[in-house]
Design an enzyme around this catalytic site. Sequence first.
Site, PDB file in Angstrom:
ATOM      1  N   LYS A   1     -14.901  42.188   7.361  1.00 61.57           N
ATOM      2  CA  LYS A   1     -15.396  42.236   5.982  1.00 61.57           C
ATOM      3  C   LYS A   1     -14.942  43.506   5.272  1.00 61.57           C
ATOM      4  O   LYS A   1     -14.701  44.528   5.901  1.00 61.57           O
ATOM      5  CB  LYS A   1     -16.939  42.179   5.982  1.00 61.57           C
ATOM      6  CG  LYS A   1     -17.518  40.968   6.682  1.00 61.57           C
ATOM      7  CD  LYS A   1     -17.278  39.683   5.921  1.00 61.57           C
ATOM      8  CE  LYS A   1     -18.252  39.511   4.806  1.00 61.57           C
ATOM      9  NZ  LYS A   1     -19.477  38.816   5.155  1.00 61.57           N
TER      10      LYS A   1
ATOM     11  N   LYS B   1      -7.773  34.798  13.599  1.00 58.53           N
ATOM     12  CA  LYS B   1      -7.962  33.680  14.526  1.00 58.53           C
ATOM     13  C   LYS B   1      -6.919  33.763  15.636  1.00 58.53           C
ATOM     14  O   LYS B   1      -5.739  33.954  15.340  1.00 58.53           O
ATOM     15  CB  LYS B   1      -7.788  32.347  13.785  1.00 58.53           C
ATOM     16  CG  LYS B   1      -8.786  32.153  12.672  1.00 58.53           C
ATOM     17  CD  LYS B   1      -8.500  30.906  11.863  1.00 58.53           C
ATOM     18  CE  LYS B   1      -9.512  30.809  10.731  1.00 58.53           C
ATOM     19  NZ  LYS B   1      -9.188  29.754   9.779  1.00 58.53           N
TER      20      LYS B   1
ATOM     21  N   ASP C   1       0.837  -1.205   0.000  1.00 56.12           N
ATOM     22  CA  ASP C   1       0.000   0.000   0.000  1.00 56.12           C
ATOM     23  C   ASP C   1       0.869   1.249   0.000  1.00 56.12           C
ATOM     24  O   ASP C   1       0.582   2.222  -0.690  1.00 56.12           O
ATOM     25  CB  ASP C   1      -0.894   0.027   1.246  1.00 56.12           C
ATOM     26  CG  ASP C   1      -2.053  -0.947   1.109  1.00 56.12           C
ATOM     27  OD1 ASP C   1      -2.097  -1.650   0.071  1.00 56.12           O
ATOM     28  OD2 ASP C   1      -2.889  -1.004   2.034  1.00 56.12           O
TER      29      ASP C   1
ATOM     30  N   ARG D   1     -21.199  22.102   4.134  1.00 61.91           N
ATOM     31  CA  ARG D   1     -21.502  22.624   5.456  1.00 61.91           C
ATOM     32  C   ARG D   1     -22.969  22.390   5.817  1.00 61.91           C
ATOM     33  O   ARG D   1     -23.290  22.087   6.956  1.00 61.91           O
ATOM     34  CB  ARG D   1     -21.196  24.117   5.483  1.00 61.91           C
ATOM     35  CG  ARG D   1     -21.533  24.782   6.776  1.00 61.91           C
ATOM     36  CD  ARG D   1     -21.136  26.251   6.726  1.00 61.91           C
ATOM     37  NE  ARG D   1     -21.372  26.873   7.989  1.00 61.91           N
ATOM     38  CZ  ARG D   1     -22.552  27.322   8.405  1.00 61.91           C
ATOM     39  NH1 ARG D   1     -23.591  27.208   7.623  1.00 61.91           N
ATOM     40  NH2 ARG D   1     -22.691  27.878   9.584  1.00 61.91           N
TER      41      ARG D   1
ATOM     42  N   CYS E   1     -55.306  36.233   5.637  1.00 63.27           N
ATOM     43  CA  CYS E   1     -54.476  36.831   4.582  1.00 63.27           C
ATOM     44  C   CYS E   1     -53.764  35.727   3.793  1.00 63.27           C
ATOM     45  O   CYS E   1     -52.932  34.996   4.329  1.00 63.27           O
ATOM     46  CB  CYS E   1     -53.468  37.793   5.180  1.00 63.27           C
ATOM     47  SG  CYS E   1     -52.386  38.522   3.937  1.00 63.27           S
TER      48      CYS E   1
ATOM     49  N   CYS F   1     -54.930  41.055   1.133  1.00 58.96           N
ATOM     50  CA  CYS F   1     -56.266  40.705   1.630  1.00 58.96           C
ATOM     51  C   CYS F   1     -57.114  41.927   1.934  1.00 58.96           C
ATOM     52  O   CYS F   1     -58.284  41.793   2.298  1.00 58.96           O
ATOM     53  CB  CYS F   1     -56.161  39.817   2.859  1.00 58.96           C
ATOM     54  SG  CYS F   1     -55.480  40.665   4.288  1.00 58.96           S
TER      55      CYS F   1
ATOM     56  N   LYS G   1     -10.352  35.874   3.662  1.00 56.74           N
ATOM     57  CA  LYS G   1     -11.628  35.154   3.735  1.00 56.74           C
ATOM     58  C   LYS G   1     -12.055  34.835   2.306  1.00 56.74           C
ATOM     59  O   LYS G   1     -12.512  35.702   1.573  1.00 56.74           O
ATOM     60  CB  LYS G   1     -12.675  36.000   4.446  1.00 56.74           C
ATOM     61  CG  LYS G   1     -13.953  35.241   4.717  1.00 56.74           C
ATOM     62  CD  LYS G   1     -14.855  36.024   5.652  1.00 56.74           C
ATOM     63  CE  LYS G   1     -16.074  35.223   6.057  1.00 56.74           C
ATOM     64  NZ  LYS G   1     -16.931  34.853   4.927  1.00 56.74           N
TER      65      LYS G   1
HETATM   66  S1  IVH Z   1     -12.634  29.670   9.622  1.00 55.14           S
HETATM   67  C1  IVH Z   1     -15.503  28.712  12.885  1.00 55.14           C
HETATM   68  N1  IVH Z   1     -11.130  30.629   7.708  1.00 55.14           N
HETATM   69  O1  IVH Z   1     -16.241  31.901   5.996  1.00 55.14           O
HETATM   70  C2  IVH Z   1     -15.503  29.227  11.536  1.00 55.14           C
HETATM   71  N2  IVH Z   1     -13.473  30.453   7.311  1.00 55.14           N
HETATM   72  O2  IVH Z   1     -18.295  33.183   7.688  1.00 55.14           O
HETATM   73  C3  IVH Z   1     -14.647  28.412  10.684  1.00 55.14           C
HETATM   74  N3  IVH Z   1     -14.177  31.162   5.106  1.00 55.14           N
HETATM   75  O3  IVH Z   1     -18.142  29.052   6.754  1.00 55.14           O
HETATM   76  C4  IVH Z   1     -14.267  29.104   9.505  1.00 55.14           C
HETATM   77  N4  IVH Z   1     -12.173  31.700   4.359  1.00 55.14           N
HETATM   78  O4  IVH Z   1     -16.880  29.106   4.546  1.00 55.14           O
HETATM   79  C5  IVH Z   1     -12.375  30.319   8.096  1.00 55.14           C
HETATM   80  N5  IVH Z   1      -9.689  31.433   6.115  1.00 55.14           N
HETATM   81  C6  IVH Z   1     -10.914  31.116   6.482  1.00 55.14           C
HETATM   82  C7  IVH Z   1     -12.029  31.268   5.629  1.00 55.14           C
HETATM   83  C8  IVH Z   1     -13.298  30.935   6.097  1.00 55.14           C
HETATM   84  C9  IVH Z   1     -13.458  31.628   4.072  1.00 55.14           C
HETATM   85  C10 IVH Z   1     -15.645  30.990   5.129  1.00 55.14           C
HETATM   86  C11 IVH Z   1     -16.110  29.637   5.587  1.00 55.14           C
HETATM   87  C12 IVH Z   1     -17.016  29.875   6.749  1.00 55.14           C
HETATM   88  C13 IVH Z   1     -17.389  31.304   6.536  1.00 55.14           C
HETATM   89  C14 IVH Z   1     -17.737  31.932   7.869  1.00 55.14           C
END
Ligand code: IVH
Length: 722
Positions: free
Chosen positions: A351, A327, A68, A174, A469, A448, A153
Amino acid sequence: MSQTKQGRLPKNYYRDMDKENMLDYSYVEVLVEELTPLEAVIELERLAKVIAYHDELYFQKDTPEISDASYDALVIRNRKIELRFPELRRADSPTRRIGAPLASGFRKVKHRSAMLSLENAFTNTDIYDFFDRVRRFLNLSAEEEIGVVAEPKIDGLSASLHYQQGRLRLGATRGDGSEGEDITENIKTILDIPMVLEGENIPESLEVRGEVYMCRDDFFALNERRLQADEAHFANPRNAAAGSLRQLNPQITASRPLKFFAYGFDALSGLALTEHTQILSQLKRWGFVVNSEIRFCHSPIQILDYYSSIAQRRIELPYDIDGVVYKINNLEWQQRLGSVGRTPRHAIAHKFAAEKAETIIENIDLQIGRTGVLTPVAWLKPVNVGGVIVSRASLHNADEIKRRDVRVGDTVIIQRAGDVIPQVLEVVMAKRPLDSQTFIFPDACPSCGSLVEQIPGEVARRCSGGLICAEQAAERLKHFVSRDAFDIEGLGIRNIETFFADGLIKNPADIFTLEQRDKGSLTPLRCKEGWGGQSTQNLFAAINKRRTIPLNRFIYALGISQIGVVTAKLLAKHYLSFDSLQHSMMSAADSTAEAYQELLSMDGIGQSTAVDLIYFFQEPHNIDIVKQLLEQIQVEDFQLEVSDHLPLAGQTVVFTGSLKMMSRAEAKATAERLGAKVAGSVSKKTNFVVVGADAGSKAKAATEFGVQVLNEDDWNRMAQGE
Ligand code: IVH
């Protein structure tokens, strides 16, 4: 030149290749990083054949010739070369092995731990607040550095990948966060996702999470091809990725240029990691693609710097991003921070400012929600806002229209923030037509004709027609079949609208008598336009599949004002059966009754939610519909999960006074992790009250009710299982 160097492919390797030496993988391999494109072509052909040969031995003949591990090494090498030269990926490549199409939709899968979402931040102040909250929660001194990892993001879809002994076993969407769909065959077509993990420290069981996305150029090219083929174009790369991932036929997914960035994992048979940065490095070593823009930051100032630099370079990145995620790097802190509702406290999404565009309001009409609230909506001359064509925008409510004097014919600036419905930002007064008229909010419901009334204490206006309604009824039905409620396949908004208009389905119970009534009908469904024998059978089968439903979904489906998914679950967990819920809600109509106190003592239920709940169960028509429904379906009692067998499961704790070792929030989170419920006030049902310094009336109430009182040290010992 390097052809003769030891480790290069033998000279004339390709020309002389016959079955014999094609299978001779004993020569010293050239490092993938050193292959020339031509050598890569040859090597990919060789690997495709060698792997196919061993596949046949293994799967068809059951007589494998190699271990394997040696087989995995071939698969890994093949993928590595393809990642370096994506354009050389062959049609018959082992990374393109495509499974059979699914006949009947995706299987649902429960996530091992919920797939959470992120809280949004828009301003620098929001970010400083985030740091303050973390500091307070963890009781950190002002000097303590809080290291943060900043990640773009990615604007795609999150996916969860399960590996057992280093092999990909399951890929899931998800979904609603607790349950997603099994898209394994589609996931397998994405080159960025390894089928077999490389390197060391491979846990027995591993769940990797990350984002599936499509690059902008690939998206444009895909739309171009679709245009040629007379197929509808995708609005943006995210929609294209979503549409591609949810294909029942993996062959189609394979033809779409999907990519994947890994951003986290959760391993059973644990790896002792202490920092998020280590998680990212480990992911890379296993063969995942990790975003190269990720940076470690020491302070809020540094992350804000990172944010502006990424925002500036946004357009140069090959993929769409809609912000930056921060994070907390320390994993122990992450764990202690826990989550609130559906968002973790250790991360936040910063954002980007919403994208804007100018257009004209062509009309204003009113939408009626399931609880009768009237929302004015502007119909716009379609306009492209950051890649999405927008033709409607919310005008919020009557006061808002009046305050800003928005009129039909006005030129307006609109903006789109993430997934939210576009908003009208401002009216361009200079462009207002001379003959425009002030918008007058009607005082009769457009559906209505009932009187429109203002809800005391709120800006919203509501149709007073209630159950008569039709539009409210239709909205309630749409809610009833929506994804987090009954989720009936094939019974979407369109069909509900037609069935409602035809009088076939007027209330939720009608859904479940449809098949029976159809049998005796002179105009059965299968004879209607758009329907046939098979699709009718599928619909009835999908309806029948939902004749048993979990309690929390059922509560949510009822569409009670203010009862969303989270509160519905809370109620299900507390009352366990529908019978007990209904009974309690009916008793709670008497505010001196114990049932009323019980309802209010639940963490997460405030006065106004309680009133809406009680009101719902006081309405005879609602009771009647519920009764009719229960004749057709079965509501499953809430199943307590593993978490309910935790040390403090079923216990109710109240914290009062100030604690010295930890913040109130952390104490509450710890209690919840141990399975306890945390209530805001002491009642007969409280099991114990934890009293900090300067505790007031609650400590007194505890003594009155004869509830056990603990000090902070007692509590800590108890929490640590002593
Ligand atoms: S962490 C606990 N890291 O954003 C949350 N999310 O608004 C875990 N996303 O559902 C997500 N880039 O689809 C994380 N570098 C990133 C990300 C990311 C995009 C998206 C993800 C999540 C959504 C949350």
